[in-house]
Design an enzyme around this catalytic site. Structure first.
Site, PDB file in Angstrom:
ATOM      1  N   LYS A  23      -2.215  -4.289  13.165  1.00 46.97           N
ATOM      2  CA  LYS A  23      -3.062  -4.028  11.993  1.00 46.97           C
ATOM      3  C   LYS A  23      -2.907  -2.565  11.614  1.00 46.97           C
ATOM      4  O   LYS A  23      -3.106  -1.679  12.449  1.00 46.97           O
ATOM      5  CB  LYS A  23      -4.524  -4.348  12.326  1.00 46.97           C
ATOM      6  CG  LYS A  23      -5.405  -4.450  11.099  1.00 46.97           C
ATOM      7  CD  LYS A  23      -5.044  -5.635  10.206  1.00 46.97           C
ATOM      8  CE  LYS A  23      -6.060  -6.738  10.253  1.00 46.97           C
ATOM      9  NZ  LYS A  23      -5.572  -7.972   9.622  1.00 46.97           N
ATOM     10  N   THR A  68      -3.640  -9.959  14.376  1.00 44.24           N
ATOM     11  CA  THR A  68      -3.862  -8.574  13.925  1.00 44.24           C
ATOM     12  C   THR A  68      -5.343  -8.373  13.616  1.00 44.24           C
ATOM     13  O   THR A  68      -5.867  -7.274  13.734  1.00 44.24           O
ATOM     14  CB  THR A  68      -2.999  -8.226  12.695  1.00 44.24           C
ATOM     15  OG1 THR A  68      -3.448  -8.973  11.565  1.00 44.24           O
ATOM     16  CG2 THR A  68      -1.528  -8.503  12.937  1.00 44.24           C
ATOM     17  N   HIS A 262       9.025  26.057  -3.570  1.00 46.94           N
ATOM     18  CA  HIS A 262       9.600  27.212  -4.267  1.00 46.94           C
ATOM     19  C   HIS A 262       8.668  27.749  -5.343  1.00 46.94           C
ATOM     20  O   HIS A 262       8.076  26.979  -6.114  1.00 46.94           O
ATOM     21  CB  HIS A 262      10.918  26.817  -4.944  1.00 46.94           C
ATOM     22  CG  HIS A 262      11.936  26.258  -4.000  1.00 46.94           C
ATOM     23  ND1 HIS A 262      12.499  26.986  -2.979  1.00 46.94           N
ATOM     24  CD2 HIS A 262      12.509  25.026  -3.917  1.00 46.94           C
ATOM     25  CE1 HIS A 262      13.367  26.239  -2.319  1.00 46.94           C
ATOM     26  NE2 HIS A 262      13.388  25.033  -2.860  1.00 46.94           N
TER      27      HIS A 262
END
Ligand SMILES: O=c1[nH]c(=O)c2[nH]c(=O)[nH]c2[nH]1
Length: 313
Positions: A23, A68, A262
């Protein structure tokens, strides 16, 4: 129920490779009350299990498949029964449970993200009011297999900037190089780091104090970022990792993924304006593309075990 055909192994035209299931992203908030003063831990927990799962894929037999949904419930039940001391300790407890409770589960990987809350101390008394702290997300990953535990700590989304003491000069140049050397630039990045603990759950070995270790590791990498005169982001990365490894004996290696955010000085000449770093310049914060600097820094003699893609964007 209809009979399911059992494909004979010899007749298979395709073979199952590595697999895991579980899960993902169970969100759990645990409130602990200390009289009228409350404490919170807010986690996002992902469980991945693997082991003897061939038949689940080949024939559809679910005999070894712990749902799950059960993994999700276990997260909630453990938070209630045992509390959440730290992301690492909670993940160790879960990983141990899944691998100990069923023979078919040979390996459990538990990933945790923690969202930090800080007390709103303008409220009086500050007992149960919190504001989400936006700075970084703490992460932990615990994997348990037959060989023991592997615990990774770390963080993502820690955006930092130095407005001077950074240059980039003397680099290799070829026919396509247009970048101008810069002796005073902005250095900004969004730190993603994972560090591996030496603790593997061996009998008698005390686990580190996870919360204190996390706080100190972050303090050291930030101190190195701020204090290093930078010739490149590569050099700064090494300084950050080296400082963590030198000061935190419980950490064996640390891997960074550092995007170079940058900032270019805007050309204001057409408006008759200079724009020099020395007297406070205006910069254009570029979004994309960005340089991406990644490396692992190790204690001498340690193995580099944190996979490349653990921190990669
Ligand atoms: O710190 C830097 N490292 C690089 O490798 C690089 N390359 C580049 O264009 N700018 C920078 N900056």
């Amino acid at each position: 129920m209809a009979d399911r055909p059992e494909p004979a192994r010899a007749a298979r035209t395709a073979v199952l490779g590595p697999n895991q299931y579980g899960k993902a992203e169970t969100r759990v908030l645990k409130v602990t009350r200390d009289g009228a003063v409350h404490h919170v831990r807010d986690l996002n927990v992902s469980v991945a299990l693997s082991g003897d799962m061939d038949e689940a894929h080949y024939s559809g037999s679910n005999a070894h498949v712990l749902p799950t949904d059960t993994a999700k419930n276990t997260v909630y039940a453990f938070a209630r029964e045992h509390g959440i001391d730290s992301p690492e300790a909670f993940a160790v407890r879960l990983a141990r449970h899944f691998t100990d409770s069923r023979e078919a589960i040979r390996r459990a990987r538990v990933r945790v993200e923690e969202y930090a809350w800080e007390r709103i101390d303008v409220s009086s008394p500050a007992r149960h009011s919190f504001a989400r702290r936006g700075r970084e997300t703490r992460v932990a990953q615990v994997t348990r297999d037959g060989e023991g535990f592997e615990v990774l700590g770390g963080l993502t989304d820690l955006v930092v900037m130095n407005t001077t003491d950074s240059e980039f000069r003397g680099y290799a140049k070829d026919a396509y190089t247009t970048l101008q050397e810069d002796g005073d630039r902005i250095l900004a990045t969004e730190v993603s780091a994972r560090w591996r603990y030496g603790w593997t759950g061996a009998a008698g070995a005390e686990p580190p104090a996870w919360d204190a270790s996390y706080e100190q590791a972050v303090r050291h990498l930030l101190t190195a970022f701020a204090d290093t005169y930078s010739h490149s982001l590569q050099q700064t990365l090494y300084a950050m990792g080296a400082r963590v490894v030198e000061h935190r004996p419980e950490i064996e290696e640390i891997r960074f993924s550092l995007p170079n955010k940058h900032h270019f000085r805007v050309d204001l000449e057409s408006f008759g304006l200079t724009n020099d770093a020395a007297d406070g310049a205006v910069y254009f914060a570029a979004d994309r593309p960005y340089g991406l600097i990644e490396a692992t820094v190790l204690r001498p003699g340690a193995d580099a075990r944190i996979p490349d893609d653990t921190t990669t964007r």
